[in-house]
Every structure is written in C-alpha cells, then in structure tokens.
Design a protein around this motif. Structure first.
Motif, short mmCIF file in Angstrom:
data_model
loop_
_atom_site.label_atom_id
_atom_site.label_comp_id
_atom_site.label_asym_id
_atom_site.label_seq_id
_atom_site.Cartn_x
_atom_site.Cartn_y
_atom_site.Cartn_z
N LYS A 3 48.86 35.63 17.66
CA LYS A 3 49.66 35.76 18.87
C LYS A 3 49.00 35.13 20.09
O LYS A 3 49.68 34.76 21.05
N ASN A 4 47.66 35.01 20.08
CA ASN A 4 46.96 34.43 21.21
C ASN A 4 46.96 32.90 21.17
O ASN A 4 46.60 32.25 22.14
N THR A 5 47.36 32.33 20.04
CA THR A 5 47.38 30.88 19.90
C THR A 5 48.68 30.33 20.48
O THR A 5 49.77 30.75 20.09
N LEU A 6 48.54 29.39 21.41
CA LEU A 6 49.71 28.78 22.03
C LEU A 6 50.27 27.66 21.17
O LEU A 6 51.48 27.56 20.95
N ILE A 7 49.38 26.80 20.68
CA ILE A 7 49.81 25.65 19.89
C ILE A 7 48.79 25.38 18.79
O ILE A 7 47.59 25.54 19.01
N GLU A 8 49.28 25.02 17.62
CA GLU A 8 48.40 24.73 16.49
C GLU A 8 48.86 23.45 15.80
O GLU A 8 50.01 23.36 15.35
N ILE A 9 47.97 22.46 15.77
CA ILE A 9 48.25 21.18 15.11
C ILE A 9 47.66 21.23 13.71
O ILE A 9 46.48 21.52 13.54
N GLU A 10 48.49 20.96 12.71
CA GLU A 10 48.06 21.06 11.32
C GLU A 10 48.25 19.74 10.59
O GLU A 10 49.37 19.22 10.49
N ASP A 11 47.14 19.17 10.11
CA ASP A 11 47.16 17.99 9.25
C ASP A 11 48.02 16.87 9.84
O ASP A 11 48.89 16.30 9.16
N LEU A 12 47.78 16.54 11.09
CA LEU A 12 48.56 15.51 11.78
C LEU A 12 48.10 14.11 11.36
O LEU A 12 46.92 13.78 11.44
N HIS A 13 49.06 13.31 10.90
CA HIS A 13 48.81 11.91 10.55
C HIS A 13 49.74 11.03 11.37
O HIS A 13 50.94 11.33 11.49
N ILE A 14 49.20 9.95 11.92
CA ILE A 14 50.02 8.97 12.64
C ILE A 14 49.66 7.58 12.15
O ILE A 14 48.51 7.14 12.28
N ASP A 15 50.62 6.90 11.56
CA ASP A 15 50.45 5.53 11.10
C ASP A 15 51.20 4.59 12.03
O ASP A 15 52.35 4.88 12.42
N ILE A 16 50.58 3.48 12.38
CA ILE A 16 51.21 2.49 13.24
C ILE A 16 51.57 1.26 12.41
O ILE A 16 50.70 0.66 11.75
N ILE A 17 52.83 0.89 12.44
CA ILE A 17 53.28 -0.28 11.69
C ILE A 17 53.05 -1.51 12.55
O ILE A 17 53.70 -1.71 13.57
#
Length: 335
Positions: A3-17
């Motif tokens: 409940k104290n966590t505002l935002i959680e990023i999980e296993d984020l991948h970003i590929d640029i074409i």
C-alpha cells in the motif's frame, strides 16, 4: 505491490527500431517508488534513464516497442487495484487523465519545453483548466498562486509574458510550476538543473524539497550528477546500458557502493579536502552500443574485477525492487 508503494516498474523492456537494426535501449528494468519518497536514477548519458521515465507517461517515440508492467496506484484510489500504465492506449482518455494530474514531468531543457507562440501563464493554465477547473478566473488565480510559490516575482505581470522574456532560471521555475500546479502523486524530474548555474541549481533543489513537503509528492529524480543526488534523494538506483545494476539508500550508496560501476562513478567525483596530486578515478573504455550485445554482464569489458568464465558467460540476476541494498553483480553472488 504494498500500500505504501506508489508505482512499481516490472521487467521493463524498450526496443528502438532503427535503420541499422533493433536497439535494445532498456533491458529488464525493475524499480519501485514509495509515497513521499525521492528516488534518484543515475547513470551515464544514453543508458536509458529518459526512455524509462517517458515510458511511465507513454510519451516515447513511435519507433519504440515497450513491454513489461508499470503498476500505478493514485492517491484518488489508495485502496483500489493498481493500474498497469502500459496497458492503456497511448492517446486514450485513461492515460490523458493521469498525465499532468497524477504524474507530471519536468523536462531537461526549459528553453525547448515552452512554445514561443503562447504566454507562460497560458501554457501553465492549460493544465489547470484541464484537470482542476474550467472557470477562467479561478484557473488563472490557481496558476498565479503556483507561480508565486515557485519564486517567480511579480507573477501577475509575468503571467502575460512570453518564454523569451524569462531567464533560464525563471523558465525552470515556470516548468516546475506547470508540473506541480495539479499537486501530482509523482513528479518526474529529468535532469532539471543541468542547464543552470550552481547558485540557481541550489535554489531549484531547495524549492523542490520545500514543495514536496507541502504536497507529499513522490519524485523520480533523473541525473548524472551524484552531488545533486546526495542533496535531494532518499534512495538511488544506478543504471548502466539499459539495466538497473544497484539500488540502495543514499547513505549506503556513498558509504558502501557494491557494483564496480557505482564505485567508479563515485570515485570520479571531486571531493573537498583532496590534494592536487590525487587523481580522480576514470572508468576505462566506452559504453557499448545496445545492439547485438554478447552474452554475460554488459560491464564486463570495463570492469577491473571481472571473473573470467563467469561474468562474460551469463548475466547476473536482475535487481529486486524493495530490497534495502540490491546489486546485480557476480561478485555478490549475482544479486
């Protein structure tokens, strides 16, 4: 996600074409930010800090392919189920209701962030009218009040002035006013003091800390300046070539850095009391292009402590969000 966590990023991948092929810019980022906390995201230019922050708002370029989860629970629904921001349509009404109101951003270059065609007041007021009130007089009053809070003198007159009539420091204050006018849950500050001189930089940092105490806003502070991190942040996440390699409290990062890259970054900062003959640490080599990367740790070629047959064969385990001190390095068992 507690409940104290505002935002959680999980296993984020970003590929640029790109024309040359697929560029893997962000590779499995895991991060969490608690309510009222300031998290510093540090690393060399080009390591994926800005791409990660823009993914939260869904404003990366169209040639970016994003996967993973970004779970967000706003203050408007503190007991409800978190929303996966990546599941929302980039220009849909759901994400547009979050941008500016619940999550806002201070961009790197204030000179380029404002349109030269409209007054400063008009541009700040756009966010006010969209998320707070449609009444013109009331929205103007709210905007001027926020301009005063960020230290813009004679705000009533400045409201009708254009960006070219503001100095760099005043434009940065106006950007902060625009970002905070709706009292967001999360403020993303993408190197907000890079273009400012030291005196103005100190004023802006103090201003952000003061406004944070008043509004309870969480801050994701993106920078490559470790001195700034020490002043404003509670925790630090160190990023290298699209991956988080270490997270810890500010005290632990400076007192007991574990990852060799973090040690190199801290050693490259000049400290008061050092003699003229004492040389700063430099990290040899350059950051490789995030394309067709070999197996193993991405810092292997630049690391003086690498373990042959281990570091160049398999990636260490990713950093686990929520742990007090987490390191992605084989020197620490891969954790």
């Amino acid at each position: 996600m507690n409940k104290n966590t505002l935002i959680e990023i999980e296993d984020l991948h970003i590929d640029i074409i790109a024309d040359e092929g697929m560029l893997t810019a962000v590779r499995g980022v895991n991060l969490d930010i608690n309510r009222g906390e300031t998290l510093g995201l540090v690393g060399e230019s080009g390591c994926g800090k800005s791409l990660t922050s823009k993914a939260v708002l869904g404003i990366n370029a169209k040639n970016c392919r994003t996967s993973g989860r970004i779970m967000f629970r706003s203050s408007a629904n503190p007991g409800g189920e978190p929303v996966d921001l990546l599941s929302l349509r980039q220009n849909g009404p759901e994400i547009r209701a979050i941008r500016g109101k619940h999550i806002s951003m201070i961009f790197q270059e204030p000179m380029a962030a404002f349109s030269p065609m409209y007054t400063i007041g008009n541009q700040i007021n756009e966010c006010t009218r969209l998320h707070i009130t449609k009444d013109k007089e009331e929205s103007k009053s709210v905007t001027i009040d926020m301009m005063k809070k960020v230290g813009i003198a004679n705000a009533e007159k400045r409201y009708d002035q254009y960006p070219h009539e503001f100095s760099g420091g005043m434009l940065q204050r106006a950007l902060i006013a625009m970002a905070l006018v709706c009292k967001p849950d999360l403020l993303i500050a993408d190197e907000p003091t890079t273009a400012l001189d030291v005196t103005i930089q100190a004023q802006i940092l103090e201003l952000m800390k003061t406004l944070q105490k008043e509004t309870g806003t969480s801050i994701l502070f993106i920078t490559h300046d470790l001195g700034t991190v020490a002043k404003i942040c509670d925790r630090v996440a160190v990023m290298y070539l699209g991956k988080i390699v270490e997270t810890a409290s500010v005290r632990d990062i400076f007192k007991n850095p574990e990852h060799p890259y973090t040690t190199g970054l801290i050693g490259s900062v000049h400290r008061l009391g050092t003699s003229k003959s004492e040389r700063l640490v430099s990290i040899e080599g350059t950051v490789p292009l995030a394309m067709n990367l070999p197996a193993g740790c991405s810092f292997y070629d630049r690391c003086k402590k690498h373990i042959e047959g281990t570091c160049n064969v398999k990636d260490p385990e990713p950093v686990v969000p929520g742990e007090k001190h987490s390191t992605s390095c084989w020197l620490y068992g891969g954790k």
